[in-house]
Design an enzyme around this catalytic site. Sequence first.
Site, PDB file in Angstrom:
ATOM      1  N   THR A 163       0.391  -1.167  -0.162  1.00  0.00           N
ATOM      2  CA  THR A 163       0.218   0.188  -0.564  1.00  0.00           C
ATOM      3  C   THR A 163       1.267   1.387   0.174  1.00  0.00           C
ATOM      4  O   THR A 163       1.444   1.208   0.883  1.00  0.00           O
ATOM      5  CB  THR A 163      -0.202   0.122   1.238  1.00  0.00           C
ATOM      6  OG1 THR A 163      -1.965  -1.325   1.310  1.00  0.00           O
ATOM      7  CG2 THR A 163      -1.859   1.337   1.678  1.00  0.00           C
ATOM      8  N   ARG A 198     -13.186  -8.856   0.324  1.00  0.00           N
ATOM      9  CA  ARG A 198     -12.300  -8.214   1.458  1.00  0.00           C
ATOM     10  C   ARG A 198     -12.502  -6.729   1.187  1.00  0.00           C
ATOM     11  O   ARG A 198     -11.803  -6.365   0.552  1.00  0.00           O
ATOM     12  CB  ARG A 198     -11.223  -8.991   1.086  1.00  0.00           C
ATOM     13  CG  ARG A 198     -10.599  -8.507   2.386  1.00  0.00           C
ATOM     14  CD  ARG A 198      -9.010  -7.985   1.956  1.00  0.00           C
ATOM     15  NE  ARG A 198      -8.232  -7.244   3.198  1.00  0.00           N
ATOM     16  CZ  ARG A 198      -7.239  -6.884   2.757  1.00  0.00           C
ATOM     17  NH1 ARG A 198      -6.422  -5.993   1.931  1.00  0.00           N
ATOM     18  NH2 ARG A 198      -6.291  -6.395   4.213  1.00  0.00           N
ATOM     19  N   GLY A 258      -9.293  -3.834   3.530  1.00  0.00           N
ATOM     20  CA  GLY A 258      -8.153  -3.550   4.373  1.00  0.00           C
ATOM     21  C   GLY A 258      -8.346  -2.483   5.150  1.00  0.00           C
ATOM     22  O   GLY A 258      -9.479  -1.816   5.176  1.00  0.00           O
ATOM     23  N   GLY A 293       0.966  -2.671   5.142  1.00  0.00           N
ATOM     24  CA  GLY A 293       0.884  -4.334   6.002  1.00  0.00           C
ATOM     25  C   GLY A 293      -0.545  -4.859   6.001  1.00  0.00           C
ATOM     26  O   GLY A 293      -1.044  -4.596   5.348  1.00  0.00           O
ATOM     27  N   GLY A 295      -3.791  -5.180   6.524  1.00  0.00           N
ATOM     28  CA  GLY A 295      -4.955  -4.786   7.616  1.00  0.00           C
ATOM     29  C   GLY A 295      -5.583  -5.235   8.425  1.00  0.00           C
ATOM     30  O   GLY A 295      -6.258  -4.419   9.252  1.00  0.00           O
TER      31      GLY A 295
END
Length: 325
Positions: A188, A216, A218, A240, A242
């Site tokens: 991210t 999904r 995050g 990283g 989530g």
Amino acid sequence: MDRRHFVTSTTLGGGSLLVHPHLLANVSPTTKQVPSIENGFPLAISTWNNIEASQVAGENLEKNIDALTAAVQGVAVEEADKTNRTVGYGGAPDRSGKVTLDACVMNARGNCGSVMAVENIVHVAALAKDVMEKTPHVILSGNGARKFAIQQGYKVIDLLTDQSRRLWLEWLQKEHYKPVINAGHHDTIGMLCIDKSNDISGVCSTSGLAYKMEGRIGDSPIIGSGLFVDNEIGGAVATGLGEEVIKTVGSFLVVELIRQGFSPQESCQKAIERIVKGRKNLDFQVAYLAVNKKGDIGAYSIHKGFTYALYKKGQTLEIQSNSVY
């Protein structure tokens, strides 16, 4: 400037600048904090080795562009990069083969916007900004977010590149799902900017976990988890896994710790310690990047290997974060 081949031989306070990413394993992190930017602002910081993105944001800040606009323009560099499989065009798909993107923005006035599970639109950070500025809502998701983008003139494009499709088809042969720590020295992209007016804004953009379950979401598009800004105090972004960031509302936690008087470095460290405390399985990565109103910077991660890009005075440097392990 090619962020993947940026070379420098200088050092700066809280970490070691990278000559090449493969040297990360030989760098010993220190406990010193990166000092304030000399001669004030502007400044731009972003997660991972996003040198070009931070440089673009910084150059726009130098032109007296506001912090949020500069950050959105900087992040757009990564969103359009088809070789970055964690953000935008070319991002890894979900298990069904669909690429869905998430993003959020927050400006110095506390306003925010977010989009979730968007298909066929590349620049979702800009779209999140449009949600904030042009709708009465904070969050748009899925098909509704895509329709809004089309209404605003965004180009519709198939986000699944040939390379991402090939890797997804290979994955289908095993269908083994496990988050990869520091995948490709990337993840991210979260960016924080302070403009010449000393106003702070931030952006977070991602394609999410590779081969995630369909639907999904995050931490990245969730205000307070992937990103939080309080213009009186500072800002923070997360990267990283989530699911772990959401559990502690991580970016909000970092900023609140800064409010309590801790430095950005101490705040990032305490937020990471909140995640790892009492955990036996830490086979995942989470990292925080933060800045306070003075321009002091903090960065901390669970595992070594997390780096961030810092724009200052016309140059962008890649700096290694401290870590628990």
